[in-house]
Design a protein around this motif. Structure first.
Motif, PDB file in Angstrom:
ATOM      1  N   ILE A  45       1.138  -0.769  -0.221  1.00  0.00           N
ATOM      2  CA  ILE A  45       0.074   0.174  -0.098  1.00  0.00           C
ATOM      3  C   ILE A  45       0.982   1.344   0.316  1.00  0.00           C
ATOM      4  N   ALA A  53      -6.606   3.936   1.974  1.00  0.00           N
ATOM      5  CA  ALA A  53      -6.292   2.950   2.336  1.00  0.00           C
ATOM      6  C   ALA A  53      -7.340   2.511   3.837  1.00  0.00           C
ATOM      7  N   PHE A  54      -6.471   2.898   4.590  1.00  0.00           N
ATOM      8  CA  PHE A  54      -7.234   2.288   5.864  1.00  0.00           C
ATOM      9  C   PHE A  54      -8.481   3.706   5.934  1.00  0.00           C
ATOM     10  N   SER A  55      -8.871   4.450   5.671  1.00  0.00           N
ATOM     11  CA  SER A  55     -10.121   5.162   5.723  1.00  0.00           C
ATOM     12  C   SER A  55     -11.218   4.220   4.774  1.00  0.00           C
ATOM     13  N   LEU A  56     -10.963   3.537   4.059  1.00  0.00           N
ATOM     14  CA  LEU A  56     -11.891   2.117   3.124  1.00  0.00           C
ATOM     15  C   LEU A  56     -12.821   1.229   4.454  1.00  0.00           C
ATOM     16  N   PRO A  58     -13.870  -2.219   5.524  1.00  0.00           N
ATOM     17  CA  PRO A  58     -13.709  -3.759   5.455  1.00  0.00           C
ATOM     18  C   PRO A  58     -13.417  -4.131   4.293  1.00  0.00           C
ATOM     19  N   GLU A  60     -14.484  -3.438   1.096  1.00  0.00           N
ATOM     20  CA  GLU A  60     -14.417  -2.586   0.371  1.00  0.00           C
ATOM     21  C   GLU A  60     -11.721  -3.239  -0.356  1.00  0.00           C
ATOM     22  N   PHE A  61     -11.595  -2.593   1.088  1.00  0.00           N
ATOM     23  CA  PHE A  61      -9.805  -2.725   1.559  1.00  0.00           C
ATOM     24  C   PHE A  61      -9.715  -4.054   1.230  1.00  0.00           C
ATOM     25  N   LYS A  62     -10.413  -5.050   1.863  1.00  0.00           N
ATOM     26  CA  LYS A  62     -10.180  -6.790   1.864  1.00  0.00           C
ATOM     27  C   LYS A  62     -10.191  -6.489   0.059  1.00  0.00           C
ATOM     28  N   LYS A  64      -9.710  -4.385  -2.467  1.00  0.00           N
ATOM     29  CA  LYS A  64      -8.863  -3.715  -2.990  1.00  0.00           C
ATOM     30  C   LYS A  64      -7.073  -4.570  -2.605  1.00  0.00           C
ATOM     31  N   TYR A  65      -6.220  -4.787  -1.544  1.00  0.00           N
ATOM     32  CA  TYR A  65      -5.256  -5.163  -0.839  1.00  0.00           C
ATOM     33  C   TYR A  65      -5.237  -6.406  -0.752  1.00  0.00           C
ATOM     34  N   LYS A  69      -9.140  -5.848   6.856  1.00  0.00           N
ATOM     35  CA  LYS A  69      -8.621  -4.373   7.287  1.00  0.00           C
ATOM     36  C   LYS A  69      -8.397  -4.346   8.441  1.00  0.00           C
TER      37      LYS A  69
END
Length: 118
Positions: A45, A53-56, A58, A60-62, A64-65, A69
């Motif tokens: 990241i 990223a850390f504002s997404l 959970p 969405e985070f998963k 994307k990355y 999260k």
């Protein structure tokens, strides 16, 4: 200077990588750097996207990355770059968002690759 609570050493990180199921190790370097080598198990990241990223949410985070999260109070959230500077900025950004235990691996990939003999 970051307070010791914000940082993690090579030895501590190595131990976490070996025993922890919950560690999220975030590589905040540029893509070109990551393509040359990375710490096994790290998520990429880039530093200038950490806050977003850390504002997404959970899910969405998963998506994307590819990793879950972390919770705000996750005990094992570690950022790193090449030599510590960007990792420190990323750690601060995460802490401002409420990730109270976020830490910076100050040795960075430079120290890691030296110690691992890469």
């Amino acid at each position: 200077m970051a307070s010791p609570a914000n940082v993690i050493t090579y030895e501590d990180l190595k131990a976490l990588l070996e025993k922890s199921q919950n560690l999220l190790l975030v590589d905040v370097r540029g893509k070109e750097e990551v393509d040359k080598g990375r710490i096994p198990g790290s998520a990429h990241i880039p530093v200038d996207t950490v806050e977003a990223a850390f504002s997404l949410e959970p899910e969405e985070f998963k998506a994307k990355y590819g990793v879950a999260k972390p919770q705000l109070d996750a005990p094992e959230l570690v950022f790193h770059c090449h030599m510590g500077g960007r990792g420190g900025r990323a750690t601060e950004a995460a802490r401002k968002l409420g990730f109270t235990n976020a830490r910076n691996y100050v040795g960075g990939y430079k120290e890691w690759s030296e110690k691992e003999g890469k």
